[in-house]
Design a protein around this motif. Structure first.
Motif, PDB file in Angstrom:
ATOM      1  N   VAL A 129       0.841  -1.199   0.000  1.00 41.50           N
ATOM      2  CA  VAL A 129       0.000   0.000   0.000  1.00 41.50           C
ATOM      3  C   VAL A 129       0.878   1.252   0.000  1.00 41.50           C
ATOM      4  O   VAL A 129       0.606   2.204  -0.721  1.00 41.50           O
ATOM      5  N   ASP A 130       1.968   1.248   0.793  1.00 36.56           N
ATOM      6  CA  ASP A 130       2.905   2.380   0.780  1.00 36.56           C
ATOM      7  C   ASP A 130       3.444   2.609  -0.629  1.00 36.56           C
ATOM      8  O   ASP A 130       3.543   3.739  -1.103  1.00 36.56           O
ATOM      9  N   ALA A 131       3.819   1.524  -1.286  1.00 33.90           N
ATOM     10  CA  ALA A 131       4.370   1.630  -2.639  1.00 33.90           C
ATOM     11  C   ALA A 131       3.334   2.186  -3.611  1.00 33.90           C
ATOM     12  O   ALA A 131       3.656   3.040  -4.455  1.00 33.90           O
ATOM     13  N   MET A 132       2.097   1.729  -3.504  1.00 31.35           N
ATOM     14  CA  MET A 132       1.040   2.231  -4.384  1.00 31.35           C
ATOM     15  C   MET A 132       0.793   3.716  -4.148  1.00 31.35           C
ATOM     16  O   MET A 132       0.685   4.509  -5.078  1.00 31.35           O
ATOM     17  N   ARG A 133       0.697   4.094  -2.891  1.00 30.46           N
ATOM     18  CA  ARG A 133       0.463   5.489  -2.534  1.00 30.46           C
ATOM     19  C   ARG A 133       1.601   6.359  -3.089  1.00 30.46           C
ATOM     20  O   ARG A 133       1.372   7.403  -3.687  1.00 30.46           O
ATOM     21  N   HIS A 134       2.843   5.905  -2.899  1.00 27.30           N
ATOM     22  CA  HIS A 134       4.005   6.641  -3.403  1.00 27.30           C
ATOM     23  C   HIS A 134       3.961   6.739  -4.931  1.00 27.30           C
ATOM     24  O   HIS A 134       4.238   7.805  -5.495  1.00 27.30           O
TER      25      HIS A 134
END
Length: 148
Positions: A129-134
């Protein structure tokens, strides 16, 4: 069906007839114009309205295939495989389009709210999720022209 275009035909039907007469596939015409094969298919079936630029690109490509014209600068740029060089500061309409795209991308980032998916979590899901948000935030900055 007669392969010769007639005035009673729609634009899409005329394109399909000219393409067939020249023994070109939809994929070949797409490559010549820089459009997708799906766009050519939809245009030929009158499933979409065409813009003036799209018509010009197709007409120029078909004329070139017929041996009736040399590629124009616009067609050379479209088929060269690269985008035209930036002319510097974006115009008002380009900025509006960029901002619209960036806003849509930010809406996709909002699908991963931080209160539900807190940043810095250790689970594989949290890292994903962090990667997607970034990725969405970076894409929004690029759309705005901030990361050039």
């Amino acid at each position: 069906m007669n392969d010769e275009p007639t005035p009673a035909m729609t634009y899409g039907e005329r394109v399909k007839a000219r393409r067939a007469t020249l023994d070109l596939t939809q994929s070949e015409l797409a490559r010549m114009t820089g459009l997708s094969r799906g766009t050519i298919r939809n245009l030929e079936t009158d499933a979409v309205e065409t813009t003036k630029l799209t018509r010009q690109l197709i007409d120029e490509a078909l004329a070139q295939a017929e041996g009736k014209g040399a590629p124009t600068e616009r067609l050379r740029k479209t088929t060269s495989g690269s985008l035209p060089a930036s002319t510097g500061k974006p115009t008002f309409s380009e900025r509006r389009v960029r901002e619209s795209i960036a806003s849509q991308i930010e809406l996709m980032a909002a699908a991963y709210p931080e209160d539900v998916f807190p940043e810095g979590g250790e689970s594989p899901e949290a890292r994903s999720v962090d990667a997607m948000r970034h990725a969405y935030r970076t894409a929004a900055r690029i759309a705005r022209g901030e990361d050039q």
